[in-house]
Design an enzyme around this catalytic site. Sequence first.
Site, short mmCIF file in Angstrom:
data_model
loop_
_atom_site.label_atom_id
_atom_site.label_comp_id
_atom_site.label_asym_id
_atom_site.label_seq_id
_atom_site.Cartn_x
_atom_site.Cartn_y
_atom_site.Cartn_z
CD GLU A 249 -2.81 1.08 2.47
OE1 GLU A 249 -3.87 1.69 2.42
OE2 GLU A 249 -2.47 0.39 3.45
CB SER A 373 -1.30 7.02 14.86
OG SER A 373 -0.61 6.16 15.75
#
Length: 408
Positions: A249, A373
């Site tokens: 990705e 995150s």
Amino acid sequence: MFEVEDEAFRREAREWLAGHVVGAFAALGAAGGRGVRMWGWGSAGLERELGGWGLDRVGVGAGARGVREPAGSLAQQVVWAEEYARAGAPGRVGHIGENLLAPTLLAYGDETQRRRFLPAVARGEELWCQGYSEPGAGSDLAGLRTVAVRDGDRYRISGQKVWTSLAGEADWCFVLARTEPAERRHRGLSFLLVPMDQPGRIEVRPIRQLTGTAEFNEVFFDGAVARADHVVGGAGRGWRVAMGLLARERGVSTLVQQIGFAGELAEVVGEAARCGAVRDPVLREQLVAQWAALKVMRWNALRTLAGGDAGAPSVAKLLWGGWHRRLGELAMAVRGAVAAVGPGDWSAEEPYRLDALQRLFLFTRADTIYGGSDEIQRNIIAERVLGLPRAEREMPGAEREMPRAERE
């Protein structure tokens, strides 16, 4: 990185796109941008045309014919992705199937799975979404609670996923779920291919954002069915498959992202010139710094694509997440107080209107959170690249004592 044949391929790609990104497809691309409800939704027709050209040259079509490795070189995959973005084409509704699922099936799937799913991805006939994040298990993906129970030749899935793009339009979802309840954390998870057309067993609820749009969804599984032979990589071995997918990705797609970033930066610079903010030395310095950082991101992405650096995906995510968020803030700074004022053409049918730079600011507030995150990315770099002591997380004592190789 690019050879003579790659540049020839670039010219061929550019010519093909110039002849196909026209009319409605060009209009969709022009209307696109973060915070607009997934601007590529209407481009399914273009996906089918791509199946006859681009994908067959850069990998998915080749995989569909049973070849284990993509046909196009890595450089040509980068070239194709860059030219598609430069052509102003609409956002890809086939991105998740082509760039995430297809390479994962080539790496971890069996031949039957490849032959079943890859041709439909290549032809743009089946759309996919990703069932990873859950409430309480987003960045900490190993803490997921969705379960899949074996029932003869199939699994029954129960649980909830969140932040799922394309869920309302997708035909299939690849779902990470726990299939071995006695195992904890990374162990006992499986990667399942789940059909979305299961009324009463799968419910999709859109999530409205600060921008007023709903690009993401919650997905509820209530006994949803997946075939046992649609488990990729083997039952209980889904963590390895899931991590392999995430590495992909952040590969070629990172370079594509940067094409869009360059367009957004140009828009912010243009706004600064129009309103006179470019005369402010502080803002001017910030604009130049953003330009320089974008160049560094590109060079870093090209350098690491073929390098096999374990920390490269996390470094890339840290770089672009912070860069994009700062760009949104800078877009508001160059406008000053007027940035808080809407475009003024609201209507009863569309009472919540934002212009492109306002959407950019609001959407990029999430860039350092979604997709892992910043805190999680720094932990990964610290532990897996720098070899620093593993951060303690809430897990049973026995698992804390487990060797890292077994936990991961």
